[in-house]
Write a protein that holds these residues in place. Sequence first.
Motif, PDB file in Angstrom:
ATOM      1  N   GLY A  45      19.191  35.613  56.534  1.00 38.22           N
ATOM      2  CA  GLY A  45      20.263  36.601  56.639  1.00 38.22           C
ATOM      3  C   GLY A  45      21.408  36.184  57.533  1.00 38.22           C
ATOM      4  N   GLU A  46      21.277  35.052  58.233  1.00 38.38           N
ATOM      5  CA  GLU A  46      22.361  34.594  59.110  1.00 38.38           C
ATOM      6  C   GLU A  46      23.525  34.060  58.266  1.00 38.38           C
ATOM      7  OE1 GLU A  46      23.080  31.733  63.045  1.00 38.38           O
ATOM      8  OE2 GLU A  46      21.099  31.852  62.091  1.00 38.38           O
ATOM      9  N   ARG A  47      24.730  34.314  58.723  1.00 37.28           N
ATOM     10  CA  ARG A  47      25.932  33.952  57.980  1.00 37.28           C
ATOM     11  C   ARG A  47      26.621  32.730  58.574  1.00 37.28           C
ATOM     12  NH1 ARG A  47      25.402  39.367  57.637  1.00 37.28           N
ATOM     13  NH2 ARG A  47      25.996  40.391  55.663  1.00 37.28           N
ATOM     14  N   ILE A  48      27.199  31.930  57.676  1.00 40.22           N
ATOM     15  CA  ILE A  48      28.181  30.916  58.053  1.00 40.22           C
ATOM     16  C   ILE A  48      29.517  31.410  57.518  1.00 40.22           C
ATOM     17  CG2 ILE A  48      28.923  28.526  57.861  1.00 40.22           C
ATOM     18  CD1 ILE A  48      26.027  27.777  57.198  1.00 40.22           C
ATOM     19  N   HIS A  49      30.405  31.793  58.417  1.00 35.84           N
ATOM     20  CA  HIS A  49      31.705  32.321  58.001  1.00 35.84           C
ATOM     21  C   HIS A  49      32.579  31.169  57.519  1.00 35.84           C
ATOM     22  CE1 HIS A  49      35.910  33.709  59.024  1.00 35.84           C
ATOM     23  NE2 HIS A  49      35.508  34.578  58.131  1.00 35.84           N
ATOM     24  N   THR A  50      33.150  31.279  56.312  1.00 38.52           N
ATOM     25  CA  THR A  50      33.922  30.185  55.732  1.00 38.52           C
ATOM     26  C   THR A  50      35.389  30.510  55.498  1.00 38.52           C
ATOM     27  OG1 THR A  50      33.223  30.879  53.515  1.00 38.52           O
ATOM     28  CG2 THR A  50      31.920  29.143  54.591  1.00 38.52           C
ATOM     29  N   GLU A  51      35.736  31.768  55.349  1.00 43.88           N
ATOM     30  CA  GLU A  51      37.140  32.069  55.041  1.00 43.88           C
ATOM     31  C   GLU A  51      37.419  33.550  55.258  1.00 43.88           C
ATOM     32  OE1 GLU A  51      40.401  31.155  51.482  1.00 43.88           O
ATOM     33  OE2 GLU A  51      38.265  31.062  51.023  1.00 43.88           O
ATOM     34  N   ASP A  52      38.651  33.843  55.648  1.00 46.39           N
ATOM     35  CA  ASP A  52      39.186  35.199  55.628  1.00 46.39           C
ATOM     36  C   ASP A  52      40.390  35.220  54.706  1.00 46.39           C
ATOM     37  OD1 ASP A  52      37.501  36.609  57.435  1.00 46.39           O
ATOM     38  OD2 ASP A  52      38.511  35.654  59.122  1.00 46.39           O
ATOM     39  N   SER A  53      40.603  36.360  54.058  1.00 45.92           N
ATOM     40  CA  SER A  53      41.831  36.551  53.291  1.00 45.92           C
ATOM     41  C   SER A  53      42.414  37.897  53.699  1.00 45.92           C
ATOM     42  CB  SER A  53      41.559  36.513  51.781  1.00 45.92           C
ATOM     43  OG  SER A  53      42.781  36.571  51.066  1.00 45.92           O
ATOM     44  N   PHE A  54      43.413  37.834  54.595  1.00 49.41           N
ATOM     45  CA  PHE A  54      44.035  39.049  55.107  1.00 49.41           C
ATOM     46  C   PHE A  54      45.023  39.607  54.085  1.00 49.41           C
ATOM     47  CE2 PHE A  54      42.287  37.491  58.992  1.00 49.41           C
ATOM     48  CZ  PHE A  54      42.133  38.590  59.812  1.00 49.41           C
ATOM     49  N   LYS A  55      45.029  40.934  53.968  1.00 54.47           N
ATOM     50  CA  LYS A  55      45.948  41.640  53.085  1.00 54.47           C
ATOM     51  C   LYS A  55      46.913  42.466  53.930  1.00 54.47           C
ATOM     52  CE  LYS A  55      43.316  39.898  49.972  1.00 54.47           C
ATOM     53  NZ  LYS A  55      43.739  38.677  49.236  1.00 54.47           N
ATOM     54  N   TYR A  56      48.096  42.706  53.402  1.00 55.32           N
ATOM     55  CA  TYR A  56      49.171  43.301  54.197  1.00 55.32           C
ATOM     56  C   TYR A  56      49.754  44.533  53.510  1.00 55.32           C
ATOM     57  CZ  TYR A  56      49.545  39.181  57.256  1.00 55.32           C
ATOM     58  OH  TYR A  56      49.310  38.192  58.168  1.00 55.32           O
ATOM     59  N   SER A  57      50.228  45.468  54.323  1.00 59.74           N
ATOM     60  CA  SER A  57      51.164  46.482  53.852  1.00 59.74           C
ATOM     61  C   SER A  57      52.574  45.914  54.014  1.00 59.74           C
ATOM     62  CB  SER A  57      51.028  47.770  54.670  1.00 59.74           C
ATOM     63  OG  SER A  57      51.471  47.548  56.007  1.00 59.74           O
ATOM     64  N   LEU A  58      53.558  46.547  53.405  1.00 59.84           N
ATOM     65  CA  LEU A  58      54.930  46.070  53.563  1.00 59.84           C
ATOM     66  C   LEU A  58      55.382  46.169  55.014  1.00 59.84           C
ATOM     67  CD1 LEU A  58      56.666  47.506  50.347  1.00 59.84           C
ATOM     68  CD2 LEU A  58      55.409  45.351  50.667  1.00 59.84           C
ATOM     69  N   ARG A  59      54.917  47.191  55.712  1.00 58.24           N
ATOM     70  CA  ARG A  59      55.249  47.321  57.130  1.00 58.24           C
ATOM     71  C   ARG A  59      54.665  46.151  57.924  1.00 58.24           C
ATOM     72  NH1 ARG A  59      56.508  51.587  60.485  1.00 58.24           N
ATOM     73  NH2 ARG A  59      56.036  53.128  58.861  1.00 58.24           N
ATOM     74  N   GLU A  60      53.421  45.782  57.630  1.00 57.43           N
ATOM     75  CA  GLU A  60      52.792  44.683  58.360  1.00 57.43           C
ATOM     76  C   GLU A  60      53.499  43.355  58.101  1.00 57.43           C
ATOM     77  OE1 GLU A  60      48.157  46.253  58.655  1.00 57.43           O
ATOM     78  OE2 GLU A  60      48.907  45.395  56.768  1.00 57.43           O
ATOM     79  N   ILE A  61      54.007  43.169  56.892  1.00 58.99           N
ATOM     80  CA  ILE A  61      54.768  41.951  56.590  1.00 58.99           C
ATOM     81  C   ILE A  61      56.020  41.895  57.468  1.00 58.99           C
ATOM     82  CG2 ILE A  61      56.132  40.738  54.844  1.00 58.99           C
ATOM     83  CD1 ILE A  61      54.171  41.885  52.745  1.00 58.99           C
ATOM     84  N   ALA A  62      56.740  42.996  57.538  1.00 63.66           N
ATOM     85  CA  ALA A  62      57.950  43.038  58.361  1.00 63.66           C
ATOM     86  C   ALA A  62      57.632  42.802  59.832  1.00 63.66           C
ATOM     87  CB  ALA A  62      58.653  44.380  58.174  1.00 63.66           C
ATOM     88  N   GLU A  63      56.512  43.358  60.284  1.00 62.90           N
ATOM     89  CA  GLU A  63      56.147  43.219  61.701  1.00 62.90           C
ATOM     90  C   GLU A  63      55.784  41.787  62.053  1.00 62.90           C
ATOM     91  OE1 GLU A  63      54.478  47.787  62.386  1.00 62.90           O
ATOM     92  OE2 GLU A  63      53.075  46.138  62.027  1.00 62.90           O
ATOM     93  N   VAL A  64      54.997  41.106  61.196  1.00 60.64           N
ATOM     94  CA  VAL A  64      54.615  39.730  61.520  1.00 60.64           C
ATOM     95  C   VAL A  64      55.825  38.810  61.423  1.00 60.64           C
ATOM     96  CG1 VAL A  64      53.903  38.920  59.214  1.00 60.64           C
ATOM     97  CG2 VAL A  64      52.725  38.060  61.240  1.00 60.64           C
ATOM     98  N   ALA A  65      56.740  39.084  60.496  1.00 62.17           N
ATOM     99  CA  ALA A  65      57.975  38.300  60.418  1.00 62.17           C
ATOM    100  C   ALA A  65      58.812  38.494  61.678  1.00 62.17           C
ATOM    101  CB  ALA A  65      58.771  38.707  59.180  1.00 62.17           C
ATOM    102  N   GLN A  66      58.957  39.736  62.109  1.00 60.95           N
ATOM    103  CA  GLN A  66      59.745  40.023  63.305  1.00 60.95           C
ATOM    104  C   GLN A  66      59.158  39.330  64.534  1.00 60.95           C
ATOM    105  OE1 GLN A  66      60.132  44.204  64.211  1.00 60.95           O
ATOM    106  NE2 GLN A  66      60.823  43.812  66.290  1.00 60.95           N
ATOM    107  N   GLU A  67      57.833  39.348  64.652  1.00 59.30           N
ATOM    108  CA  GLU A  67      57.197  38.709  65.803  1.00 59.30           C
ATOM    109  C   GLU A  67      57.474  37.206  65.830  1.00 59.30           C
ATOM    110  OE1 GLU A  67      52.737  38.382  67.832  1.00 59.30           O
ATOM    111  OE2 GLU A  67      53.112  39.794  66.202  1.00 59.30           O
ATOM    112  N   ALA A  68      57.679  36.621  64.636  1.00 56.14           N
ATOM    113  CA  ALA A  68      57.937  35.189  64.536  1.00 56.14           C
ATOM    114  C   ALA A  68      59.421  34.839  64.608  1.00 56.14           C
ATOM    115  CB  ALA A  68      57.361  34.658  63.222  1.00 56.14           C
TER     116      ALA A  68
END
Length: 341
Positions: free
Chosen positions: A285-308
């Motif tokens: 039952g132990e896991r080896i984590h291999t990948e994440d795939s983050f999903k965004y709202s339009l607000r979150e896209i604007a926020e991460v762009a602004q932070e950069a």
Amino acid sequence: MTSTATPFRYTLLESDPHAQRASFAEAVAQGLGSDPKSLPCRFLYDAQGSDLFEEICRLPEYYLTRAEREILEQRADEIAACAGPCDEIVELGSGSASKTRILIEAFLRGGRRLRYVPIDISHSALAESAKSLLGDYPRLEIVAIAGEYERGLRHLRADADAPRLILWLGSNIGNFDRADAARFLTHVRDAMREGDRLLVGIDLRKDRRSLERAYDDASGVTARFNLNLLARINRELGGRFELDAFRHEAIWRAREGRVELSLVSRRDQEIAIRALDLVVKLRKGERIHTEDSFKYSLREIAEVAQEAGLYVATRWLDGASRFSLNLLARAERPVPARADT
């Protein structure tokens, strides 16, 4: 990094294969020697992994490729116009470049020549896509860079004569958590000059069933893709992983806004990796984590762009509003996050 050139329109800049193997070995030793265990997703894309990912992109459950292609097919000329008079397209994580050719055609319709700079960790993907593109577009020049994103950033920091369009398609940004995504975009922004534009494909938040099916298809191709990471350890580092002793798992974590991919041990086991002089112990039952795939709202896209230090100059969605293409530009002063959701 070494250069392989033809007398005509193709140059390949490749890194030392021994350094790549050392990087893989170091990451495996660190990731499987830690608790919880993990492996970096960038190592999924060896020759076999790249072929499996192309198969994933054709699956009915994997809507991302179709949605992004739909936007490109309908909006390529508009995207080219918004990007301005670019003579160079640079692509981070180019893969097969099957969607990129839609944009290449839009830029070439003006009758000018174009340089395409694909950056990818897979040598085989670069070679196959370059052969196809050069055969189809006589006014195209390709400078391919085999390596990780940092090599692409070094190219972006080099002087060039005209504005560039930088591509980061396929929702590859989703492999970073939000803080790391903002940090990486900051590095890209710092390498951009006035007039450069960054086109980023970003998958949007949606229902759990659609997301989990996209990353755990009925025919098991994504499972084979994930398990190939263990097979790669066996091939390159003398690992003794039995692939049928693991199962693929994809879980939507709504609070964090990410699909989490893991390989789950079906039993208590010990696996030797000869090249690392390492024995990996796993509980049932132990896991080896291999990948994440983050999903965004339009607000979150604007926020991460602004932070950069960027802002969303223009955005396009597919007809079902599942996926977004975002044209980002440098912000010379702080830009308020957009209020849309």
